[in-house]
Design an enzyme around this catalytic site. Sequence first.
Site, PDB file in Angstrom:
ATOM      1  N   ASP A 156     -12.337 -35.839  -5.569  1.00  0.00           N
ATOM      2  CA  ASP A 156     -12.700 -35.979  -4.150  1.00  0.00           C
ATOM      3  C   ASP A 156     -12.170 -37.300  -3.602  1.00  0.00           C
ATOM      4  OD1 ASP A 156     -13.843 -35.748  -1.678  1.00  0.00           O
ATOM      5  OD2 ASP A 156     -15.905 -35.541  -2.390  1.00  0.00           O
ATOM      6  N   HIS A 229     -11.582 -25.458   2.477  1.00  0.00           N
ATOM      7  CA  HIS A 229     -12.215 -26.676   3.004  1.00  0.00           C
ATOM      8  C   HIS A 229     -11.167 -27.671   3.494  1.00  0.00           C
ATOM      9  CE1 HIS A 229     -14.783 -30.143   3.408  1.00  0.00           C
ATOM     10  NE2 HIS A 229     -14.130 -30.796   2.461  1.00  0.00           N
TER      11      HIS A 229
HETATM   12  C1  HEM Z   1     -20.435 -30.991   0.143  1.00  0.00           C
HETATM   13  C2  HEM Z   1     -19.725 -31.883   0.786  1.00  0.00           C
HETATM   14  C3  HEM Z   1     -18.264 -32.069   0.534  1.00  0.00           C
HETATM   15  C4  HEM Z   1     -17.557 -31.987  -0.629  1.00  0.00           C
HETATM   16  C5  HEM Z   1     -18.082 -31.695  -2.032  1.00  0.00           C
HETATM   17  C6  HEM Z   1     -16.169 -32.238  -0.291  1.00  0.00           C
HETATM   18  C7  HEM Z   1     -15.130 -32.219  -1.216  1.00  0.00           C
HETATM   19  C8  HEM Z   1     -13.795 -32.330  -0.875  1.00  0.00           C
HETATM   20  C9  HEM Z   1     -12.695 -32.201  -1.814  1.00  0.00           C
HETATM   21  C10 HEM Z   1     -12.847 -31.929  -3.299  1.00  0.00           C
HETATM   22  C11 HEM Z   1     -11.550 -32.375  -1.121  1.00  0.00           C
HETATM   23  C12 HEM Z   1     -10.111 -32.294  -1.664  1.00  0.00           C
HETATM   24  C13 HEM Z   1      -9.573 -33.594  -2.169  1.00  0.00           C
HETATM   25  C14 HEM Z   1      -9.457 -34.673  -1.144  1.00  0.00           C
HETATM   26  O1  HEM Z   1      -8.454 -34.776  -0.418  1.00  0.00           O
HETATM   27  O2  HEM Z   1     -10.379 -35.452  -1.052  1.00  0.00           O
HETATM   28  C15 HEM Z   1     -11.902 -32.646   0.250  1.00  0.00           C
HETATM   29  C16 HEM Z   1     -11.015 -32.894   1.260  1.00  0.00           C
HETATM   30  C17 HEM Z   1     -11.373 -33.268   2.522  1.00  0.00           C
HETATM   31  N1  HEM Z   1     -12.632 -33.293   3.052  1.00  0.00           N
HETATM   32 FE1  HEM Z   1     -14.338 -32.805   2.069  1.00  0.00          FE
HETATM   33  N2  HEM Z   1     -16.059 -32.482   1.050  1.00  0.00           N
HETATM   34  C18 HEM Z   1     -17.317 -32.388   1.603  1.00  0.00           C
HETATM   35  C19 HEM Z   1     -17.662 -32.552   2.929  1.00  0.00           C
HETATM   36  C20 HEM Z   1     -16.783 -32.939   3.908  1.00  0.00           C
HETATM   37  C21 HEM Z   1     -17.156 -33.216   5.273  1.00  0.00           C
HETATM   38  C22 HEM Z   1     -18.569 -33.095   5.851  1.00  0.00           C
HETATM   39  C23 HEM Z   1     -16.005 -33.613   5.908  1.00  0.00           C
HETATM   40  C24 HEM Z   1     -15.783 -34.036   7.339  1.00  0.00           C
HETATM   41  C25 HEM Z   1     -16.672 -34.000   8.287  1.00  0.00           C
HETATM   42  C26 HEM Z   1     -14.920 -33.567   4.950  1.00  0.00           C
HETATM   43  C27 HEM Z   1     -13.614 -33.899   5.208  1.00  0.00           C
HETATM   44  C28 HEM Z   1     -12.563 -33.756   4.328  1.00  0.00           C
HETATM   45  C29 HEM Z   1     -11.184 -34.076   4.653  1.00  0.00           C
HETATM   46  C30 HEM Z   1     -10.662 -34.682   5.953  1.00  0.00           C
HETATM   47  C31 HEM Z   1     -10.423 -33.765   3.514  1.00  0.00           C
HETATM   48  C32 HEM Z   1      -8.903 -33.930   3.337  1.00  0.00           C
HETATM   49  C33 HEM Z   1      -8.169 -32.743   3.876  1.00  0.00           C
HETATM   50  C34 HEM Z   1      -6.682 -32.871   3.609  1.00  0.00           C
HETATM   51  O3  HEM Z   1      -6.024 -33.602   4.357  1.00  0.00           O
HETATM   52  O4  HEM Z   1      -6.202 -32.260   2.640  1.00  0.00           O
HETATM   53  N3  HEM Z   1     -15.425 -33.156   3.747  1.00  0.00           N
HETATM   54  N4  HEM Z   1     -13.271 -32.605   0.384  1.00  0.00           N
END
Ligand code: HEM
Length: 318
Positions: A156, A229
């Site tokens: 993450d 996501h």
């Molecule tokens: C249960 C809650 C969440 C989990 C477990 C989670 C997990 C992840 C994971 C594993 C990734 C892919 C790796 C990375 O680029 O970091 C990701 C990407 C991302 N997440 Fe989350 N996330 C959560 C909630 C959120 C929330 C609430 C937001 C925004 C309001 C968010 C925004 C993003 C963004 C902007 C990316 C990158 C997208 C990209 O450019 O590829 N995430 N998240």
Amino acid sequence: MHDEAWDRTPIEPQSVDAPLSTAAVFLVVTIADGDDAVATVRDVISDIGGLVRAVGFRDLNAHLSCNVGIGSDAWDRLGQTSRPAQLRSFFEVKGPVHTAVSTPGDLLFHIRAERADFVFELERLILTTLGDAVTVADEVNGFRYFDSRDLLGFVDGTENPTGASMARASLIGEEDPEFRGGSYVVVQKYLHDLTAWTSLPVELQEKIIGRTKLDNVELDDAVEGQKAHKTLATIVDANGVEHDILRDNMPFGRPGQDEFGTYFIGYARDLWVIEEMLRNMFVGNPVGSYDQILDFSTAVTGTTFFVPSNDVLESLGG
Ligand code: HEM
């Protein structure tokens, strides 16, 4: 698109750019009624640097840092006459199945270090100094889980902006000159149903997140149907410009209580970018096609704060 002028004259942001750490505390408090409470809060947060130095100097390799965020209502109570342009409270996002709840919080302390004892000690001193001027609304101890994985098992933070792009994505620039070097921050505490999640085949988990699990490689965006996501969280404006945020999520949990969670924390130059991400995740894009991560993760808090530059924070002491 913003110009890149925010760093033309020196201004000192708080430690928004501190890297993901081994340990973190996310402490949200509300301010008690009365002028005395406000005066105490102003004294303590304007001199937070002194407390950070008192603990942090004892081992500089621990890289102790603390960001102070101030909620929309609290900002007015602290006697400020002008307001950051986009500062507003977290508004509930109600989707067809899941809701991003809005919960109380006047101040956020985002404490990070490479040593859990440093994080503990700073939190202890902050709360002792604030005394009964505040009530704790939420307190979460985050930890690094292997190679920065969340408890769903995925790495993450990979797509976080770095270097100059990090500042461009997370720090206010000349578009709001009085608050340059500040940042909007949104926090949400998510609880996972790990039994349900781990019963999914890994391939399906990977489709939901949009990356492979073991080696963390990005998958192609779905051409049609349900979006991953990472796709729903990618915001591109009408001019084709992508708007990033800076995330410092940490896992937390108490296996003995069957508690497994991700503390989401996102810093942004533009609050609307995070709000748009939340709409995409909860309402869906297209509407109804919401983020499947939410079938296994429940948001139990949701609060927005403004993290002023150190200069503005220090001036709050009067
Ligand atoms: C249960 C809650 C969440 C989990 C477990 C989670 C997990 C992840 C994971 C594993 C990734 C892919 C790796 C990375 O680029 O970091 C990701 C990407 C991302 N997440 Fe989350 N996330 C959560 C909630 C959120 C929330 C609430 C937001 C925004 C309001 C968010 C925004 C993003 C963004 C902007 C990316 C990158 C997208 C990209 O450019 O590829 N995430 N998240």
